[in-house]
Design an enzyme around this catalytic site. Structure first.
Site, PDB file in Angstrom:
ATOM      1  N   ARG A  57       1.218  -4.003 -21.700  1.00 50.50           N
ATOM      2  CA  ARG A  57       1.824  -3.073 -20.742  1.00 50.50           C
ATOM      3  C   ARG A  57       0.828  -2.012 -20.268  1.00 50.50           C
ATOM      4  O   ARG A  57       0.986  -1.433 -19.200  1.00 50.50           O
ATOM      5  CB  ARG A  57       3.043  -2.399 -21.374  1.00 50.50           C
ATOM      6  CG  ARG A  57       3.956  -1.764 -20.346  1.00 50.50           C
ATOM      7  CD  ARG A  57       4.937  -0.776 -20.959  1.00 50.50           C
ATOM      8  NE  ARG A  57       5.682  -1.320 -22.085  1.00 50.50           N
ATOM      9  CZ  ARG A  57       5.726  -0.766 -23.298  1.00 50.50           C
ATOM     10  NH1 ARG A  57       5.097   0.350 -23.544  1.00 50.50           N
ATOM     11  NH2 ARG A  57       6.430  -1.318 -24.262  1.00 50.50           N
ATOM     12  N   TYR A 111      10.577   5.165   4.594  1.00 51.70           N
ATOM     13  CA  TYR A 111      10.993   3.789   4.266  1.00 51.70           C
ATOM     14  C   TYR A 111      12.395   3.781   3.629  1.00 51.70           C
ATOM     15  O   TYR A 111      12.684   4.601   2.746  1.00 51.70           O
ATOM     16  CB  TYR A 111       9.946   3.273   3.281  1.00 51.70           C
ATOM     17  CG  TYR A 111      10.110   1.857   2.812  1.00 51.70           C
ATOM     18  CD1 TYR A 111      10.021   0.795   3.694  1.00 51.70           C
ATOM     19  CD2 TYR A 111      10.293   1.579   1.460  1.00 51.70           C
ATOM     20  CE1 TYR A 111      10.129  -0.505   3.250  1.00 51.70           C
ATOM     21  CE2 TYR A 111      10.386   0.271   1.002  1.00 51.70           C
ATOM     22  CZ  TYR A 111      10.307  -0.762   1.911  1.00 51.70           C
ATOM     23  OH  TYR A 111      10.412  -2.047   1.459  1.00 51.70           O
ATOM     24  N   ASP A 183       3.149   8.372   1.292  1.00 53.22           N
ATOM     25  CA  ASP A 183       3.152   6.910   1.357  1.00 53.22           C
ATOM     26  C   ASP A 183       2.141   6.535   2.432  1.00 53.22           C
ATOM     27  O   ASP A 183       2.376   6.726   3.616  1.00 53.22           O
ATOM     28  CB  ASP A 183       4.563   6.397   1.706  1.00 53.22           C
ATOM     29  CG  ASP A 183       4.651   4.887   1.643  1.00 53.22           C
ATOM     30  OD1 ASP A 183       3.636   4.221   1.917  1.00 53.22           O
ATOM     31  OD2 ASP A 183       5.750   4.366   1.346  1.00 53.22           O
ATOM     32  N   LYS A 208       1.388  -5.096   0.967  1.00 54.70           N
ATOM     33  CA  LYS A 208       1.083  -5.181   2.400  1.00 54.70           C
ATOM     34  C   LYS A 208      -0.407  -5.501   2.611  1.00 54.70           C
ATOM     35  O   LYS A 208      -0.816  -6.599   2.324  1.00 54.70           O
ATOM     36  CB  LYS A 208       1.504  -3.884   3.080  1.00 54.70           C
ATOM     37  CG  LYS A 208       2.932  -3.414   2.713  1.00 54.70           C
ATOM     38  CD  LYS A 208       3.993  -4.294   3.307  1.00 54.70           C
ATOM     39  CE  LYS A 208       5.393  -4.068   2.758  1.00 54.70           C
ATOM     40  NZ  LYS A 208       5.935  -2.716   2.850  1.00 54.70           N
TER      41      LYS A 208
HETATM   42  C1  LIG Z   1       6.994  -2.229   1.985  1.00 52.10           C
HETATM   43  C2  LIG Z   1       6.860  -0.781   1.830  1.00 52.10           C
HETATM   44  C3  LIG Z   1       7.111  -0.175   0.598  1.00 52.10           C
HETATM   45  C4  LIG Z   1       7.614  -0.926  -0.592  1.00 52.10           C
HETATM   46  O1  LIG Z   1       6.755  -1.928  -1.029  1.00 52.10           O
HETATM   47  P1  LIG Z   1       7.343  -3.192  -1.837  1.00 52.10           P
HETATM   48  O2  LIG Z   1       6.136  -3.775  -2.465  1.00 52.10           O
HETATM   49  O3  LIG Z   1       7.973  -4.074  -0.810  1.00 52.10           O
HETATM   50  O4  LIG Z   1       8.336  -2.680  -2.814  1.00 52.10           O
HETATM   51  C5  LIG Z   1       6.941   1.197   0.509  1.00 52.10           C
HETATM   52  N1  LIG Z   1       6.552   1.913   1.569  1.00 52.10           N
HETATM   53  C6  LIG Z   1       6.303   1.364   2.771  1.00 52.10           C
HETATM   54  C7  LIG Z   1       5.869   2.221   3.901  1.00 52.10           C
HETATM   55  C8  LIG Z   1       6.453   0.002   2.942  1.00 52.10           C
HETATM   56  O5  LIG Z   1       6.243  -0.547   4.133  1.00 52.10           O
END
Ligand SMILES: *Cc1c(COP(=O)(O)O)cnc(C)c1O
Length: 390
Positions: A57, A111, A183, A208
């Protein structure tokens, strides 16, 4: 290492000899139990820290290498922690800095699942969320109350792409003793170095652009020295461990992030400029175009733009929008983005913000690495289907 340019860091970072044993990209280390030579050696591995095998972990060379690489990409950062998804990273960061009785200031354009976290779990644990206009800038000062503890930003906003005055908000927050979180998934540290702008905790959905191939789920939080220990403690007790295979894929993806982003950028700009000239389109919400709210902050603060943006259609109902999207041959219909392939979704399906009301339906595009001319031809046919709708 620190004075190297980002493209050089992408190639070099995280490749310590003791983690790679000479293999170019650190291989996958899968582990739960780690065996020690003695009770004394076991005790010496405490407290858990990067670079010392302790328990699965707490990571292996695969995750340490990715974490170190992400830290090196962010000047001013002290450490990076990995999470099973981007949403896990958002939750891990917020739970590390908030406590019952606190108020959180959250960008209204954030988001959807981030908002849902605030409105459900955080609320149940006694944290109140106040949504603010993403374009508030230094006016954030007026929203700060006695219980305000943190400001969360997402720039640009998820579906409507408001670019925030991140340095301005961070300056006010610092003066008032608040912690700032961003973010930074859209820009990544390559296009927006977050710590240099004053951010304390920078969050990436590695799902992403870092992964870049739509085949993994992973999140990361990079922290300044002041917040690194808190972040690590919260991650550990919440049991948020990233999968070794996904960490390895993300590190593999990271090596080509620079060249991929360049192509996402040029393709998306070409498509966005073309869209802005079409009679069926009233407005293109792309941070690099003047129509986008907060465009001036993009010009001032960003080093580039990525492949995700929206456009607003002139009139038209859900059926017309579906006709546009359903018939596209090169754009998939699906959640997420940041992979090599193009995607199109009606933003209304996933829209959550309480603020902006646009003049027509919004379509969000992720522009992949295909030929821009082919994508434009596909969209041209789509706009004709939209126009031909009853
Ligand atoms: C997709 C996304 C997330 C979350 O990511 P996941 O890996 O899908 O949980 C958080 N913030 C933004 C801006 C995103 O586009």
């Amino acid at each position: 290492m620190r004075d190297r340019k980002p493209d050089t860091r992408l190639a070099e970072a995280g490749r310590r000899k003791e983690w790679t044993a000479g293999i170019v990209n650190p291989p996958v280390w899968r582990a739960s139990t780690i065996l020690f030579d003695s009770v004394e050696a076991m005790a010496a591995a405490n407290p858990p820290r990067d670079g010392v095998l302790h328990y699965g972990r707490n990571g292996t060379p695969t995750s340490w290498a990715l974490g170190e690489a992400l830290t090196e990409l962010e000047p001013g950062a002290a450490a990076t922690r990995l999470y099973p998804s981007g949403s896990g990273a958002v939750a891990g960061a917020l739970l590390a800095v908030l406590q019952a009785g606190d108020e959180l200031l959250m960008a209204d354009s954030a988001y959807g699942p981030t908002r849902a976290l605030c409105d459900t779990v955080l609320k149940r644990f006694g944290v109140a969320t106040r949504y603010y206009d993403p374009l508030v800038g230094e006016g954030i000062a007026e929203l700060i109350g006695e219980r305000t503890r943190a400001v969360f930003m997402e720039s640009p906003g998820t579906h409507t792409f408001e670019v925030q005055d991140v340095p301005g908000i961070c300056a006010v927050a610092r003066e008032r003793g608040l912690v700032t979180l961003l973010d930074n998934t859209w820009a990544t540290p390559l296009f927006f170095p977050a710590m240099a702008a004053g951010v304390d905790l920078s969050i990436l959905a590695c799902t992403k652009y870092i992964g870049g191939h739509s085949d993994l789920m992973l999140g990361a939080v990079t922290a300044t020295k002041a917040y690194a220990a808190r972040l690590d403690q919260a991650r550990r007790v919440l049991g948020q461990a990233a999968a070794p295979d996904d960490s390895w894929l993300a590190l593999r993806g990271l090596r080509t992030l620079g060249v991929r982003l360049e192509r996402h950028q040029s393709n998306a700009l070409e498509v966005a400029l073309w869209l802005s000239q079409q009679p069926q389109v009233t407005r293109v919400l792309h941070p690099a175009l003047p129509d986008c709210p907060g465009h001036e902050f993009w010009v001032r603060d960003f080093r580039g733009s990525s492949g995700l943006f929206s456009f607003v259609l002139r009139g038209g109902d859900d059926l017309a929008v579906a006709r546009l999207i359903d018939g596209l041959e090169l754009f998939g219909i699906g959640y997420s983005w940041g992979g090599f392939e193009s995607l199109a979704v009606p933003a209304d399906l996933v829209r959550t913000a309480t603020s902006p009301e646009w003049e027509g339906p919004i379509v969000r595009l992720h522009i992949g690495l295909e030929d821009a001319g082919d994508l434009i031809a596909d969209l041209a046919a789509g706009l004709e289907r939209f126009g031909a709708a009853p």
